[in-house]
Design an enzyme around this catalytic site. Structure first.
Site, PDB file in Angstrom:
ATOM      1  N   HIS A 162       0.821  -1.216   0.000  1.00 55.90           N
ATOM      2  CA  HIS A 162       0.000   0.000   0.000  1.00 55.90           C
ATOM      3  C   HIS A 162       0.850   1.259   0.000  1.00 55.90           C
ATOM      4  O   HIS A 162       2.054   1.220   0.240  1.00 55.90           O
ATOM      5  CB  HIS A 162      -0.962  -0.007   1.193  1.00 55.90           C
ATOM      6  CG  HIS A 162      -0.293   0.027   2.533  1.00 55.90           C
ATOM      7  ND1 HIS A 162       0.185   1.174   3.102  1.00 55.90           N
ATOM      8  CD2 HIS A 162      -0.030  -0.981   3.414  1.00 55.90           C
ATOM      9  CE1 HIS A 162       0.706   0.899   4.286  1.00 55.90           C
ATOM     10  NE2 HIS A 162       0.592  -0.405   4.487  1.00 55.90           N
ATOM     11  N   CYS A 167       2.967  -5.033   6.600  1.00 55.74           N
ATOM     12  CA  CYS A 167       2.711  -4.674   5.205  1.00 55.74           C
ATOM     13  C   CYS A 167       3.948  -4.087   4.536  1.00 55.74           C
ATOM     14  O   CYS A 167       4.890  -3.651   5.188  1.00 55.74           O
ATOM     15  CB  CYS A 167       1.575  -3.664   5.125  1.00 55.74           C
ATOM     16  SG  CYS A 167       0.005  -4.324   5.737  1.00 55.74           S
TER      17      CYS A 167
END
Length: 191
Positions: free
Chosen positions: A146, A162
């Site tokens: 992301h 992440c």
């Protein structure tokens, strides 16, 4: 004649100025070494694969002819980084975000206030775009590739698992990556 580097630079400049609202654009000066670059891959991979090398803080999007676009990234800290093989199971623009129960348990003072979620937007931790990582036996793994509005975090192991890119770079990657793309998160050295 336009080469790949000129095209890539132009595409990223357009993404940075048109696709991200002014409030979300970084004022941080991005070092040249963090800029996406078309590079030669030492091994042959088929085009259209994402490879993440956590010790190099690099994500590669493979292209034809042994080339790839290299993006500078941040990765998960400690054992929150989960090496493995994944596929892109969902793609979202300006995604909403809810911290996982484990995140809230680890840092309740930081994440507890968002237990009911946060709408997408420039201040959302998932940034401008997100690619959701799935595995056949788990479904949604709650791991993402992301965007981030924290440029100082690039090149560090700081996230809750992440992989993060600068928002303009994430927009550029997102626009190229189709659903079901294979993603390989390689292990950290010594793990």
């Amino acid at each position: 004649m336009t080469n790949r580097r000129t095209f890539l630079s132009g595409a990223l400049a357009a993404a940075a100025t048109t696709a991200v609202p002014a409030a979300a654009q970084q004022t941080f000066v991005v070092p040249d070494s963090w800029q996406p670059q078309v590079v030669d891959m030492p091994e042959r991979y088929r085009p259209g694969v994402i490879l993440v090398y956590p010790d190099r803080f690099s994500l590669f999007w493979t292209l034809p002819d042994g080339k790839a676009i290299r993006y500078a990234v941040r990765v998960g800290r400690g054992d929150l980084y989960e090496p493995g093989e994944y596929t892109i199971g969902a793609k979202k623009e300006w995604p909403a975000w809810t911290p996982t129960p484990d995140m809230i348990a680890r840092e309740p003072e930081r994440w507890g206030q968002y237990a009911d979620g946060m709408p997408g937007g420039p201040n959302n931790p998932l940034g401008a775009r997100a690619l959701y990582l799935f595995q056949p036996h788990r479904g949604d793994t709650f791991l993402r590739i992301h965007g981030t509005n924290q440029p100082e975090s690039i090149g560090r192991a700081v996230s809750n698992g992440c992989v993060g890119l600068l928002n303009p770079h994430m927009i550029h990657l997102y626009d190229q990556v189709p659903m079901e793309t294979r993603v390989y998160l390689y292990p950290k050295a010594g793990v």
